[in-house]
Motif scaffolding. Structure first.
Motif, PDB file in Angstrom:
ATOM      1  N   ARG A  68     -34.290   2.482   6.724  1.00  0.00           N
ATOM      2  CA  ARG A  68     -34.344   1.362   7.649  1.00  0.00           C
ATOM      3  C   ARG A  68     -34.192   1.918   9.053  1.00  0.00           C
ATOM      4  NH1 ARG A  68     -31.252  -3.176   5.680  1.00  0.00           N
ATOM      5  NH2 ARG A  68     -29.374  -1.899   5.989  1.00  0.00           N
ATOM      6  N   ARG A  69     -35.059   1.489   9.922  1.00  0.00           N
ATOM      7  CA  ARG A  69     -35.020   1.949  11.305  1.00  0.00           C
ATOM      8  C   ARG A  69     -33.943   1.165  12.044  1.00  0.00           C
ATOM      9  NH1 ARG A  69     -37.137  -0.228  15.890  1.00  0.00           N
ATOM     10  NH2 ARG A  69     -37.725   1.143  17.639  1.00  0.00           N
ATOM     11  N   LEU A  70     -32.983   1.901  12.612  1.00  0.00           N
ATOM     12  CA  LEU A  70     -31.902   1.261  13.363  1.00  0.00           C
ATOM     13  C   LEU A  70     -32.207   1.227  14.854  1.00  0.00           C
ATOM     14  CD1 LEU A  70     -28.867   2.916  11.526  1.00  0.00           C
ATOM     15  CD2 LEU A  70     -29.973   0.723  11.029  1.00  0.00           C
ATOM     16  N   SER A  71     -32.861   2.287  15.319  1.00  0.00           N
ATOM     17  CA  SER A  71     -33.293   2.371  16.713  1.00  0.00           C
ATOM     18  C   SER A  71     -34.452   3.347  16.763  1.00  0.00           C
ATOM     19  CB  SER A  71     -32.139   2.853  17.616  1.00  0.00           C
ATOM     20  OG  SER A  71     -31.823   4.202  17.328  1.00  0.00           O
ATOM     21  N   SER A  72     -34.927   3.634  17.975  1.00  0.00           N
ATOM     22  CA  SER A  72     -36.082   4.526  18.089  1.00  0.00           C
ATOM     23  C   SER A  72     -35.754   5.934  17.611  1.00  0.00           C
ATOM     24  CB  SER A  72     -36.573   4.574  19.535  1.00  0.00           C
ATOM     25  OG  SER A  72     -35.544   5.045  20.374  1.00  0.00           O
ATOM     26  N   ALA A  73     -34.473   6.276  17.540  1.00  0.00           N
ATOM     27  CA  ALA A  73     -34.092   7.639  17.147  1.00  0.00           C
ATOM     28  C   ALA A  73     -33.350   7.688  15.817  1.00  0.00           C
ATOM     29  CB  ALA A  73     -33.234   8.282  18.230  1.00  0.00           C
ATOM     30  N   LYS A  74     -32.729   6.586  15.413  1.00  0.00           N
ATOM     31  CA  LYS A  74     -31.852   6.625  14.238  1.00  0.00           C
ATOM     32  C   LYS A  74     -32.442   5.827  13.070  1.00  0.00           C
ATOM     33  CE  LYS A  74     -27.452   7.354  16.619  1.00  0.00           C
ATOM     34  NZ  LYS A  74     -26.076   6.864  16.820  1.00  0.00           N
ATOM     35  N   PHE A  75     -32.192   6.401  11.853  1.00  0.00           N
ATOM     36  CA  PHE A  75     -32.628   5.759  10.618  1.00  0.00           C
ATOM     37  C   PHE A  75     -31.489   5.779   9.612  1.00  0.00           C
ATOM     38  CE2 PHE A  75     -36.457   7.026  12.724  1.00  0.00           C
ATOM     39  CZ  PHE A  75     -37.407   6.078  12.383  1.00  0.00           C
ATOM     40  N   GLU A  76     -31.499   4.770   8.727  1.00  0.00           N
ATOM     41  CA  GLU A  76     -30.493   4.680   7.670  1.00  0.00           C
ATOM     42  C   GLU A  76     -31.177   4.865   6.318  1.00  0.00           C
ATOM     43  OE1 GLU A  76     -27.389   1.403   5.716  1.00  0.00           O
ATOM     44  OE2 GLU A  76     -28.789   0.832   7.313  1.00  0.00           O
ATOM     45  N   VAL A  77     -30.588   5.694   5.440  1.00  0.00           N
ATOM     46  CA  VAL A  77     -31.147   5.912   4.106  1.00  0.00           C
ATOM     47  C   VAL A  77     -30.744   4.747   3.208  1.00  0.00           C
ATOM     48  CG1 VAL A  77     -31.239   7.426   2.100  1.00  0.00           C
ATOM     49  CG2 VAL A  77     -30.977   8.405   4.397  1.00  0.00           C
ATOM     50  N   LEU A  78     -31.741   4.026   2.687  1.00  0.00           N
ATOM     51  CA  LEU A  78     -31.468   2.928   1.756  1.00  0.00           C
ATOM     52  C   LEU A  78     -31.636   3.352   0.304  1.00  0.00           C
ATOM     53  CD1 LEU A  78     -33.278  -0.089   3.506  1.00  0.00           C
ATOM     54  CD2 LEU A  78     -30.869   0.611   3.690  1.00  0.00           C
ATOM     55  N   TYR A  79     -32.578   4.260   0.084  1.00  0.00           N
ATOM     56  CA  TYR A  79     -32.835   4.698  -1.298  1.00  0.00           C
ATOM     57  C   TYR A  79     -33.501   6.063  -1.234  1.00  0.00           C
ATOM     58  CZ  TYR A  79     -34.973   5.051  -5.931  1.00  0.00           C
ATOM     59  OH  TYR A  79     -35.359   5.480  -7.165  1.00  0.00           O
ATOM     60  N   ARG A  80     -33.154   6.920  -2.199  1.00  0.00           N
ATOM     61  CA  ARG A  80     -33.775   8.220  -2.274  1.00  0.00           C
ATOM     62  C   ARG A  80     -33.818   8.689  -3.715  1.00  0.00           C
ATOM     63  NH1 ARG A  80     -30.398  13.184  -0.225  1.00  0.00           N
ATOM     64  NH2 ARG A  80     -31.663  14.081  -1.889  1.00  0.00           N
ATOM     65  N   ALA A  81     -34.886   9.421  -4.073  1.00  0.00           N
ATOM     66  CA  ALA A  81     -35.028   9.962  -5.423  1.00  0.00           C
ATOM     67  C   ALA A  81     -35.864  11.230  -5.349  1.00  0.00           C
ATOM     68  CB  ALA A  81     -35.700   8.945  -6.339  1.00  0.00           C
ATOM     69  N   GLY A  82     -35.546  12.195  -6.198  1.00  0.00           N
ATOM     70  CA  GLY A  82     -36.353  13.412  -6.273  1.00  0.00           C
ATOM     71  C   GLY A  82     -35.750  14.557  -5.487  1.00  0.00           C
ATOM     72  N   ASN A  83     -35.738  15.765  -6.103  1.00  0.00           N
ATOM     73  CA  ASN A  83     -35.181  16.953  -5.458  1.00  0.00           C
ATOM     74  C   ASN A  83     -36.008  17.431  -4.270  1.00  0.00           C
ATOM     75  OD1 ASN A  83     -33.130  16.980  -7.365  1.00  0.00           O
ATOM     76  ND2 ASN A  83     -34.310  18.269  -8.793  1.00  0.00           N
ATOM     77  N   TRP A  84     -37.279  17.037  -4.241  1.00  0.00           N
ATOM     78  CA  TRP A  84     -38.160  17.491  -3.166  1.00  0.00           C
ATOM     79  C   TRP A  84     -37.703  17.008  -1.792  1.00  0.00           C
ATOM     80  CZ3 TRP A  84     -40.558  13.478  -0.543  1.00  0.00           C
ATOM     81  CH2 TRP A  84     -40.563  12.220  -1.197  1.00  0.00           C
ATOM     82  N   LEU A  85     -36.909  15.934  -1.753  1.00  0.00           N
ATOM     83  CA  LEU A  85     -36.487  15.354  -0.478  1.00  0.00           C
ATOM     84  C   LEU A  85     -35.529  16.267   0.277  1.00  0.00           C
ATOM     85  CD1 LEU A  85     -35.952  11.674  -1.604  1.00  0.00           C
ATOM     86  CD2 LEU A  85     -37.687  12.498  -0.029  1.00  0.00           C
ATOM     87  N   ASP A  86     -34.663  16.961  -0.474  1.00  0.00           N
ATOM     88  CA  ASP A  86     -33.664  17.798   0.192  1.00  0.00           C
ATOM     89  C   ASP A  86     -34.303  18.924   0.985  1.00  0.00           C
ATOM     90  OD1 ASP A  86     -31.761  16.231  -0.942  1.00  0.00           O
ATOM     91  OD2 ASP A  86     -31.292  17.591  -2.588  1.00  0.00           O
ATOM     92  N   GLU A  87     -35.407  19.479   0.443  1.00  0.00           N
ATOM     93  CA  GLU A  87     -36.073  20.574   1.152  1.00  0.00           C
ATOM     94  C   GLU A  87     -36.970  20.050   2.272  1.00  0.00           C
ATOM     95  OE1 GLU A  87     -38.853  24.493   0.245  1.00  0.00           O
ATOM     96  OE2 GLU A  87     -38.027  23.325  -1.414  1.00  0.00           O
ATOM     97  N   LEU A  88     -37.625  18.918   2.023  1.00  0.00           N
ATOM     98  CA  LEU A  88     -38.507  18.374   3.042  1.00  0.00           C
ATOM     99  C   LEU A  88     -37.715  17.787   4.206  1.00  0.00           C
ATOM    100  CD1 LEU A  88     -41.418  17.563   3.928  1.00  0.00           C
ATOM    101  CD2 LEU A  88     -41.027  15.381   2.775  1.00  0.00           C
ATOM    102  N   LEU A  89     -36.636  17.077   3.901  1.00  0.00           N
ATOM    103  CA  LEU A  89     -35.832  16.403   4.927  1.00  0.00           C
ATOM    104  C   LEU A  89     -34.356  16.779   4.762  1.00  0.00           C
ATOM    105  CD1 LEU A  89     -37.467  12.855   4.617  1.00  0.00           C
ATOM    106  CD2 LEU A  89     -38.005  14.600   6.309  1.00  0.00           C
ATOM    107  N   PRO A  90     -33.962  17.999   5.088  1.00  0.00           N
ATOM    108  CA  PRO A  90     -32.553  18.421   4.911  1.00  0.00           C
ATOM    109  C   PRO A  90     -31.581  17.595   5.754  1.00  0.00           C
ATOM    110  CG  PRO A  90     -33.808  20.023   6.201  1.00  0.00           C
ATOM    111  CD  PRO A  90     -34.798  19.070   5.637  1.00  0.00           C
ATOM    112  N   GLU A  91     -32.085  16.942   6.783  1.00  0.00           N
ATOM    113  CA  GLU A  91     -31.200  16.161   7.657  1.00  0.00           C
ATOM    114  C   GLU A  91     -30.620  14.927   6.977  1.00  0.00           C
ATOM    115  OE1 GLU A  91     -35.471  15.271   9.225  1.00  0.00           O
ATOM    116  OE2 GLU A  91     -34.408  16.852   8.121  1.00  0.00           O
ATOM    117  N   ILE A  92     -31.166  14.532   5.793  1.00  0.00           N
ATOM    118  CA  ILE A  92     -30.632  13.342   5.132  1.00  0.00           C
ATOM    119  C   ILE A  92     -29.607  13.689   4.046  1.00  0.00           C
ATOM    120  CG2 ILE A  92     -32.841  12.191   5.514  1.00  0.00           C
ATOM    121  CD1 ILE A  92     -33.347  12.341   2.500  1.00  0.00           C
TER     122      ILE A  92
END
Length: 718
Positions: free
Chosen positions: A18-42
């Motif tokens: 969910r987009r909170l502002s132009s710079a910040k986002f909130e994680v609502l749901y995530r699945a799959g190991n591929w996310l950690d490597e693609l988006l380590p910031e989450i």
């Protein structure tokens, strides 16, 4: 977020923010190991800022931000892209969503969708390769059998080469007479309909005719105008699934250009159609252009009629496209069609629909912005402007991947619903008649269906029948227009110009019947008559002691005639005339369009001693390389340039003429000026070393006896 809902939406292997502002986002749901490597910031956080680890995602966020800033419910997608991770290659798609004043970003792993897309592309590639192969087979068979069937004094049933051609091809073939009665066929035609246990009530040739008549409104026009046609027909034979057949129809004409045979060639493309059905998109859309196909277009046309809102149906045919395929091949032809479809689609309005309904044919349903049943002049002007825009974008050059440059045009036929008819079949039939009328014009144009169009079509048929009778009864006469040597003022040549003595007692000028003769193919027998008569005139002049050169014009259709050179050679020999006294005139357009054939023809006639002149020089072709490459002797400057020399002209008005004369002389070519009507023009040309001139200043085209009088008068002056 409820995982069961994401599963139902097919978005289980994804991450939702969910987009909170132009710079910040909130994680609502995530699945799959591929996310950690693609988006380590989450990792191990709920709120984060993107760290720009994916260039593709960063680019998409720019477009997404525009959607979110608008704050209106909607959705945009990035399309598929690939990311190479350390352990795997993943196929991803991002979606930006606005719902109930909330902004969301979804990044999904879509391996299945990627595989489906690749499968679709592979099917499309296989389809295009298959279609090209089938088209090439039909083209070769048509060319081969046309050559065999056109031979004089052939016996259809006994001629061995025809029998061999029929048995050696995989295509089903039927040869019919002019009245569409079967003369010959091959085993492939019979097995085409005999490979099921279903008993058909018609012979194969009659069944093909019946299917063609019931499925294509243009059938009547094809046979009445002796036109070629290629398309697909469907044979439903319950309880079987039916067959899709690619049918090509070609008229075979005799020397008088009357249809003596119809050639039907058929191939079973059912497997290709079932291949298409494996993918719903390819079932309704053309694989090459990605536009709706003929079947889907018919569905939409009938649906539009049910809505009872007025619209125009535009039938579009690519002008002179066959020339591109002949010169450059089907691959280049496909590239042009693909590029053209993009241009046409780009200017089609949102409420309109464009489809590819044939090999070189498109159709557009152009919606009108009212509910009235009548069509106003404003509506027609709107349609004209749209058609002119379609024509404009089509006439822009096509720069191909091979480095070639091609140019095409469009013929557009238009009919209106419900003003003209409320039947889908009749709308297509009327639009087809209109586009056929547009084809008769030299330039791209739009033609509207009307009752007057039907009357004009009937008059044209009457004119064609009269012209055929004129060929058979030899109702023609050659007039001769003198050409003078400007230095001496003497008649040294003459141009042979045909006139038609109509049985009703009037003289028909060539500009009224030559275009029709060119379109119908009657120019072939007429051209042969001109050659024969020119040789007879040369013999009569020689018997009078007149050493005059006679110039005759060759049309594009004549140059394509394989028997032309042999006929000219035989005519010269039979008449026992000096070939040096015969000159052939060709236009620049013929040189450009048929370069290889023209080179062979000109090379052979010059070996016999004839000379060659280029007519209408300077009227639109920028490539002058043929002047050095082709065996030619003279250039004839077009009359439009000569007309510019008058009492009010400036010094610059003769610049083109001077340039042509200088260029021609540097290439050791003589220059002829046509359309000379004033002393001023003659003196200008003479002063600037133009070699030969013709025009009303000296003489109009005159019958043979009057031409002889002119020669006699010239002798008396001396």
């Amino acid at each position: 977020m409820d995982a069961s809902l994401l599963t139902a939406l097919g978005l289980l292997d994804c991450v939702v923010f969910r987009r909170l502002s132009s710079a910040k986002f909130e994680v609502l749901y995530r699945a799959g190991n591929w996310l950690d490597e693609l988006l380590p910031e989450i990792v191990d956080t709920k709120v984060f800022c993107f760290a720009q680890n994916s260039a593709y995602l960063e680019d998409f966020l720019i477009d997404a931000e525009n959607l979110w800033q608008a704050n209106k419910n909607g959705r945009i997608e990035s399309g598929l892209w690939s990311e190479q991770l350390s352990t795997q290659l993943v196929r991803l798609e991002a979606s930006a969503v606005v719902a109930n004043k909330q902004n969301y970003l979804i990044v999904s792993k879509l391996e299945a969708k990627y595989r489906q897309k690749q499968q679709t592309l592979q099917i499309a590639r296989e389809l295009l390769l298959s279609s090209d192969k089938i088209s090439a087979q039909h083209d070769y068979l048509h060319s081969r059998l046309e050559e065999l069937l056109s031979q004089p004094n052939r016996t259809l049933t006994a001629q061995q080469p025809i029998a061999q051609a029929l048995t050696q091809t995989d295509l089903a073939v039927a040869i019919l007479d002019a009245d569409l009665h079967l003369l010959n066929s091959n085993p492939a035609l019979r097995t085409l309909f005999d490979d099921t246990n279903i008993k058909i009530g018609l012979p194969p040739d009659k069944l093909l005719l019946e299917l063609f008549r019931t499925q294509y409104p243009e059938c009547e026009r094809i046979f009445s105008t002796a036109s070629s046609w290629t398309g697909e027909i469907y044979w439903l034979n319950p309880p079987q699934q039916g067959k899709w057949l690619k049918l090509s129809i070609h008229p075979i004409k005799n020397d008088e250009q009357r249809v003596q045979n119809w050639l039907f060639s058929v191939s079973d493309v059912t497997q290709v159609k079932y291949l298409l059905k494996r993918n719903e998109k390819l079932t309704h859309f053309d694989a090459l252009t990605n536009l709706p196909n003929r079947q889907y277009f018919w569905q939409q046309l009938e649906s539009k009629i049910q809505q009872n809102r007025p619209f125009y149906l535009l039938y579009i045919d690519i002008k002179q496209f066959k020339r591109i395929n002949e010169l450059h091949g089907h691959v280049v032809g496909d590239e042009v069609i693909k590029d053209l479809s993009k241009r046409l689609n780009a200017i089609t309005h949102v409420d309109d629909m464009i489809a590819r309904i044939g090999g070189t044919e498109f159709a557009v349903i152009m919606q009108l912005n009212h509910l009235h049943t009548h069509i106003s002049s404003q509506d027609q002007n709107q349609c004209i402007k749209f058609a002119e825009e379609l024509i404009r974008v089509s006439c822009l050059p096509f720069y191909l991947s091979s480095g070639l440059k091609c140019e095409v045009g469009l013929n557009v036929g238009a009919t209106a619903f419900p003003a003209d008819t409320n039947s889908a079949e009749e709308l297509m039939k009327y639009a087809d008649l209109a586009v056929y009328s547009a084809k008769k014009k030299a330039v791209s144009s739009i033609e509207f269906y009307s009752k007057e169009l039907i009357d004009a079509s009937r008059k044209r048929i009457d004119m064609e029948n009269s012209l055929r009778s004129a060929v058979e009864n030899q109702e023609f006469e050659l007039f001769l227009q003198p050409m003078l040597d400007l230095a001496s003022g003497k008649i040294i040549k003459a141009e042979a110009l045909i006139r038609w003595h109509h049985p009703n007692g009037y003289l028909v000028p060539p500009d009224e019947f030559i275009p029709l003769a060119e379109q119908t193919g009657l120019i072939i027998p007429i051209g042969k008559w001109v050659v024969t008569e020119a040789c007879a005139i040369l013999k009569r002049l020689a018997e009078k002691g007149e050493e005059i050169k006679l110039s005759i014009n060759l049309s594009p259709r004549q140059v394509n005639d394989r028997q032309l050179f042999e006929f000219i050679k035989e005519s010269v020999t039979k008449a026992q005339v000096n070939p040096h006294h015969l000159e052939l005139e060709l236009t620049e357009g013929v040189l450009i369009d048929n370069y290889d054939k023209v080179y062979y023809l000109l090379d052979e006639v010059r070996k016999l001693g004839m000379s060659v002149s280029i007519d209408d020089f300077g009227t639109g072709y920028s490539s002058l390389s043929y002047l050095q490459k082709l065996p030619i002797d003279r250039l004839k400057i077009d009359r439009s340039f000569i007309n510019e020399i008058n009492e009010n002209s400036q010094d610059s008005d003769g610049a083109i003429i001077l340039a042509v004369i200088a260029m021609a002389h540097s290439l050791k070519l003589e220059v002829i000026a046509e359309g000379v009507e004033t002393v001023l023009q003659r003196d200008f040309l003479k002063l600037n070393n133009c070699n030969i001139a013709q025009g009303y200043l000296f003489s109009r085209p005159v019958p043979y006896d009057e031409f002889c009088d002119l020669l006699e008068g010239q002798k008396n002056k001396n």
